[in-house]
Design an enzyme around this catalytic site. Structure first.
Site, PDB file in Angstrom:
ATOM      1  N   GLY A  47     -89.552  13.122 -23.239  1.00 22.24           N
ATOM      2  CA  GLY A  47     -90.563  12.976 -22.187  1.00 22.24           C
ATOM      3  C   GLY A  47     -91.989  13.336 -22.553  1.00 22.24           C
ATOM      4  O   GLY A  47     -92.922  12.882 -21.908  1.00 22.24           O
ATOM      5  N   ASP A 106     -93.106  17.631 -20.863  1.00 17.39           N
ATOM      6  CA  ASP A 106     -93.652  16.815 -19.779  1.00 17.39           C
ATOM      7  C   ASP A 106     -93.644  17.577 -18.459  1.00 17.39           C
ATOM      8  O   ASP A 106     -94.626  17.592 -17.735  1.00 17.39           O
ATOM      9  CB  ASP A 106     -92.898  15.477 -19.653  1.00 17.39           C
ATOM     10  CG  ASP A 106     -91.381  15.640 -19.585  1.00 17.39           C
ATOM     11  OD1 ASP A 106     -90.866  16.787 -19.620  1.00 17.39           O
ATOM     12  OD2 ASP A 106     -90.684  14.612 -19.508  1.00 17.39           O
ATOM     13  N   ASP A 109     -89.070  21.958 -14.504  1.00 15.63           N
ATOM     14  CA  ASP A 109     -88.339  21.674 -13.269  1.00 15.63           C
ATOM     15  C   ASP A 109     -87.439  22.885 -12.982  1.00 15.63           C
ATOM     16  O   ASP A 109     -87.911  23.894 -12.478  1.00 15.63           O
ATOM     17  CB  ASP A 109     -87.580  20.362 -13.473  1.00 15.63           C
ATOM     18  CG  ASP A 109     -86.851  19.884 -12.233  1.00 15.63           C
ATOM     19  OD1 ASP A 109     -87.220  20.295 -11.127  1.00 15.63           O
ATOM     20  OD2 ASP A 109     -85.899  19.085 -12.368  1.00 15.63           O
ATOM     21  N   THR A 113     -84.395  23.624 -19.537  1.00 18.55           N
ATOM     22  CA  THR A 113     -84.764  23.027 -20.825  1.00 18.55           C
ATOM     23  C   THR A 113     -85.665  23.974 -21.610  1.00 18.55           C
ATOM     24  O   THR A 113     -85.444  24.214 -22.804  1.00 18.55           O
ATOM     25  CB  THR A 113     -85.490  21.685 -20.602  1.00 18.55           C
ATOM     26  OG1 THR A 113     -84.622  20.831 -19.855  1.00 18.55           O
ATOM     27  CG2 THR A 113     -85.842  21.017 -21.918  1.00 18.55           C
ATOM     28  N   LEU A 114     -86.657  24.513 -20.920  1.00 17.30           N
ATOM     29  CA  LEU A 114     -87.597  25.366 -21.643  1.00 17.30           C
ATOM     30  C   LEU A 114     -86.974  26.710 -21.999  1.00 17.30           C
ATOM     31  O   LEU A 114     -87.297  27.282 -23.035  1.00 17.30           O
ATOM     32  CB  LEU A 114     -88.899  25.509 -20.856  1.00 17.30           C
ATOM     33  CG  LEU A 114     -89.740  24.229 -20.971  1.00 17.30           C
ATOM     34  CD1 LEU A 114     -90.910  24.244 -19.999  1.00 17.30           C
ATOM     35  CD2 LEU A 114     -90.245  24.026 -22.395  1.00 17.30           C
ATOM     36  N   LYS A 137     -92.975  21.724 -11.334  1.00 17.00           N
ATOM     37  CA  LYS A 137     -92.334  21.688 -10.003  1.00 17.00           C
ATOM     38  C   LYS A 137     -91.896  23.106  -9.694  1.00 17.00           C
ATOM     39  O   LYS A 137     -90.732  23.470  -9.869  1.00 17.00           O
ATOM     40  CB  LYS A 137     -91.069  20.810 -10.060  1.00 17.00           C
ATOM     41  CG  LYS A 137     -91.281  19.332  -9.911  1.00 17.00           C
ATOM     42  CD  LYS A 137     -89.908  18.647  -9.767  1.00 17.00           C
ATOM     43  CE  LYS A 137     -89.981  17.178 -10.069  1.00 17.00           C
ATOM     44  NZ  LYS A 137     -88.642  16.568 -10.227  1.00 17.00           N
ATOM     45  N   ASP A 165     -89.417   9.388 -17.448  1.00 15.29           N
ATOM     46  CA  ASP A 165     -88.672   8.158 -17.190  1.00 15.29           C
ATOM     47  C   ASP A 165     -87.744   8.284 -15.998  1.00 15.29           C
ATOM     48  O   ASP A 165     -87.397   9.385 -15.552  1.00 15.29           O
ATOM     49  CB  ASP A 165     -87.790   7.824 -18.401  1.00 15.29           C
ATOM     50  CG  ASP A 165     -86.622   8.804 -18.537  1.00 15.29           C
ATOM     51  OD1 ASP A 165     -86.872  10.022 -18.574  1.00 15.29           O
ATOM     52  OD2 ASP A 165     -85.456   8.353 -18.565  1.00 15.29           O
TER      53      ASP A 165
HETATM   54  P1  IMP Z   1     -85.387  21.328 -16.381  1.00 14.37           P
HETATM   55  O1  IMP Z   1     -84.505  21.677 -17.538  1.00 14.37           O
HETATM   56  O2  IMP Z   1     -84.627  21.197 -15.099  1.00 14.37           O
HETATM   57  O3  IMP Z   1     -86.626  22.191 -16.255  1.00 14.37           O
HETATM   58  O4  IMP Z   1     -85.825  19.830 -16.597  1.00 14.37           O
HETATM   59  C1  IMP Z   1     -86.782  19.470 -17.459  1.00 14.37           C
HETATM   60  C2  IMP Z   1     -86.542  18.076 -17.973  1.00 14.37           C
HETATM   61  O5  IMP Z   1     -85.955  17.224 -16.977  1.00 14.37           O
HETATM   62  C3  IMP Z   1     -87.885  17.492 -18.292  1.00 14.37           C
HETATM   63  O6  IMP Z   1     -88.186  17.687 -19.643  1.00 14.37           O
HETATM   64  C4  IMP Z   1     -87.721  16.038 -17.914  1.00 14.37           C
HETATM   65  O7  IMP Z   1     -87.290  15.319 -19.031  1.00 14.37           O
HETATM   66  C5  IMP Z   1     -86.655  15.996 -16.859  1.00 14.37           C
HETATM   67  N1  IMP Z   1     -87.213  15.877 -15.491  1.00 14.37           N
HETATM   68  C6  IMP Z   1     -87.311  16.845 -14.561  1.00 14.37           C
HETATM   69  N2  IMP Z   1     -87.883  16.384 -13.432  1.00 14.37           N
HETATM   70  C7  IMP Z   1     -88.163  15.085 -13.675  1.00 14.37           C
HETATM   71  C8  IMP Z   1     -88.782  14.042 -12.876  1.00 14.37           C
HETATM   72  O8  IMP Z   1     -89.218  14.221 -11.715  1.00 14.37           O
HETATM   73  N3  IMP Z   1     -88.900  12.831 -13.480  1.00 14.37           N
HETATM   74  C9  IMP Z   1     -88.450  12.579 -14.733  1.00 14.37           C
HETATM   75  N4  IMP Z   1     -87.872  13.518 -15.517  1.00 14.37           N
HETATM   76  C10 IMP Z   1     -87.739  14.758 -14.974  1.00 14.37           C
HETATM   77 MG    MG Z   2     -87.955  15.878 -21.066  1.00 15.65          MG
END
Ligand code: IMP
Ligand code: MG
Length: 183
Positions: A47, A106, A109, A113-114, A137, A165
């Site tokens: 992303g 990107d 959320d 991931t981080l 977010k 995406d």
């Molecule tokens: P986390 O691990 O839930 O923080 O998600 C992070 C990853 O989920 C990001 O690197 C994005 O690739 C994907 N992601 C989270 N929210 C969105 C969204 O609204 N649109 C597209 N990809 C998202």
């Molecule tokens: Mg991503």
């Protein structure tokens, strides 16, 4: 004019706003890293590739040319909600021992991931790990984690464009669209 497949989705963040914000982020990053000859940038794929390209050039305008490498992590597959499991799809090859790392992603959320990226970088010897995301977010956080640098705080809507995406589509939009606008 032929309408694009995303034209019925509202634009949440315009290309202009993104392009105005990036030099500001570059300035903040410069303040944090300018005196560090050993910092490096790790970009989370897929992303962040568009954001990284623009941010990287904005950093160059400020005289910064850190090594850049990539870490591919995937959390969702084809869904729009994080699965909670994160797979390492590709690992950077840069030797990050004793380096201060700036992770570029990107969107922040749930934070999983981080958190995973942070653990992995620390386990491989990074001295410190800071995080820069285009979008935050904040209301969705499931694990602790804050961005040190964030472009825009957005509501809990699924968004796409500028690298993000939905099922692989829309990454090449120059702006961010809201895929769940209020009805
Ligand atoms: P986390 O691990 O839930 O923080 O998600 C992070 C990853 O989920 C990001 O690197 C994005 O690739 C994907 N992601 C989270 N929210 C969105 C969204 O609204 N649109 C597209 N990809 C998202
Ligand atoms: Mg991503």
């Amino acid at each position: 004019m032929k309408s694009s497949p995303t034209s019925h989705f509202p634009i949440l963040i315009s290309a202009r706003s993104i392009q105005r914000r990036i030099p500001q982020l570059a300035r903040l990053i410069q303040q944090a890293f300018a005196n560090d000859p050993h910092w490096a940038l790790i970009s989370i794929l897929n992303g962040s590739y568009v954001f990284l390209a623009d941010l990287g050039r904005a950093l160059h305008k400020r005289g910064l040319t850190p090594p850049i490498d990539f870490l591919a992590l995937s959390s969702y597959g084809a869904g729009t909600r994080s699965s909670g499991r994160i797979r390492v799809e590709r690992l950077f090859t840069l030797d990050i021992r004793n380096r201060n790392i700036l992770v570029v992603d990107d969107i922040l959320d749930s934070g999983r991931t981080l958190a995973q990226a942070r653990n992995l970088l620390k386990a491989r010897g990074a001295r410190s790990v800071r995080v820069c995301v285009l979008l935050d977010k904040q209301t969705r956080r499931k694990v602790e984690g804050k961005a040190d640098f964030a472009g825009f705080t957005i509501p809990d809507h699924f968004v796409a464009g500028y690298g993000l995406d939905r099922d692989g589509h829309f990454r090449n939009l120059p702006h961010i669209v809201d895929l769940d606008p209020p009805l």
